[in-house]
Design a protein around this motif. Structure first.
Motif, mmCIF file in Angstrom:
data_model
loop_
_atom_site.group_PDB
_atom_site.id
_atom_site.type_symbol
_atom_site.label_atom_id
_atom_site.label_comp_id
_atom_site.label_asym_id
_atom_site.label_seq_id
_atom_site.Cartn_x
_atom_site.Cartn_y
_atom_site.Cartn_z
ATOM 1 N N ASP A 1 -13.378 -18.540 -4.572
ATOM 2 C CA ASP A 1 -13.799 -17.598 -5.605
ATOM 3 C C ASP A 1 -14.562 -16.420 -5.010
ATOM 4 N N ILE A 2 -15.369 -16.676 -3.989
ATOM 5 C CA ILE A 2 -16.157 -15.652 -3.311
ATOM 6 C C ILE A 2 -16.088 -15.944 -1.821
ATOM 7 N N ARG B 1 -14.692 -10.807 -3.955
ATOM 8 C CA ARG B 1 -14.040 -11.630 -4.973
ATOM 9 C C ARG B 1 -12.890 -10.823 -5.579
ATOM 10 N N ILE C 1 -8.976 -16.069 -0.948
ATOM 11 C CA ILE C 1 -9.428 -15.450 -2.201
ATOM 12 C C ILE C 1 -8.214 -15.102 -3.062
#
Length: 294
Positions: free
Chosen positions: A144-145, A272, A138
């Motif tokens: 991204d997540i 995130r 991350i």
């Protein structure tokens, strides 16, 4: 400078290896190297220190990396807004998952998101290195997540939402001395070899931290990349396991016993970076919070 040069810069900074960076951006290595040199000439600084074996960021390169990430995020948001109205969201979301997460209904949420936003490119990657590896990915911009267990206690750069909590159980052979117990204490198992995840796995970090607080240690004789392997190895007599109760153990040769001393639970969060808020990432994260948040 152009966006492609910035993509090369970020990829090399994340990988610290030109070959892996080229694979990541789907370009030949010579093109990536030429793009980095052109960017350095334009900026009139060295972004990397290079040797025959190592590539490292210079101090200036580390400072400019933050700006490069911001510029790439802005470019992606611009493309998403320009290419389609909000009801036809576009973009890309890279999602990292832990293995053996059947009890967490993430696939249903991801499927719902795809039906809502069919033009968003959703990419899934299962982590071979556990929660620590997911959180690193991350921060390095590879994901991204991520769904990760036991994130750092103090992480102001991360936005998290709790999606699940799994109490720990002991997995022992059916003929084990504690197989019929109503509960088990961790201290009663320490003279036996343990089967556990790799060192970066959140569940292993929790158990080790609990032992550290009491000044005790254990022997992890078998390290596995997927916790689903544990029951079979326990049944084979290679050790016992203390793991989160994330899935039904169906192997009839073993039993699970609740761990009550100490009571441990693996908390799984959707995570995130706070600064990265592309429309597609925000939409998926909000849906995860709505459907899975606790």
């Amino acid at each position: 400078m152009d966006v492609r040069q910035l993509e090369f810069f970020v990829a090399v900074a994340d990988e610290l290896n030109f070959t892996r960076a080229a694979q990541r951006v789907q370009a030949v290595q010579s093109t990536v190297s030429a793009g980095i040199r052109a960017l350095e000439r334009e900026l009139r600084v060295d972004l990397f220190d290079r040797s025959t074996r190592h590539v490292t960021l210079t101090d200036v390169g580390a400072a400019l990396l933050v700006e490069a990430r911001t510029a790439l995020d802005a470019a992606e948001r611009m493309r998403a807004y320009a290419e389609a109205p909000p009801e036809q969201l576009r973009g890309r979301v890279r999602v990292g998952l832990l293995t053996n997460m059947q009890a967490l209904d993430a696939p249903a949420v991801l499927g719902e998101f795809r039906r809502r936003h069919p033009l968003v490119d959703v990419r899934l990657r299962f982590s071979p290195s556990g929660s620590v590896g997911l959180i690193q990915d991350i921060r390095r911009g590879r994901l991204d997540i991520a769904f990760a267990g036991h994130p750092e206690d103090s992480a102001p750069d991360l936005e998290t939402t709790k999606v699940a909590e799994f109490p720990f159980v002991a997995i022992v052979p059916r003929d084990h001395r504690l197989a019929d117990a109503k509960s088990v204490a961790l201290s009663s198992l320490l003279d036996e070899p343990f089967i556990d995840g790799l060192p970066g796995f959140g569940n292993r970090r929790l158990v080790d931290a609990a032992l550290h607080r009491t000044g005790r240690t254990r022997q992890v004789s078998t390290e596995i990349p997927d916790l689903a392997l544990a029951p079979g190895l326990v049944a084979a007599g290679l050790g016992i396991a203390v793991l989160p109760d994330m899935a039904d153990v169906t192997d009839p040769r073993v039993v699970t016993v609740p761990l009550t001393r100490p009571r441990l639970a693996l908390v799984v969060d959707a995570i995130r970076l706070r600064e990265r808020r592309s429309p597609a990432v925000t939409a998926l994260f909000d849906l995860m919070r709505e459907r899975l948040g606790r």
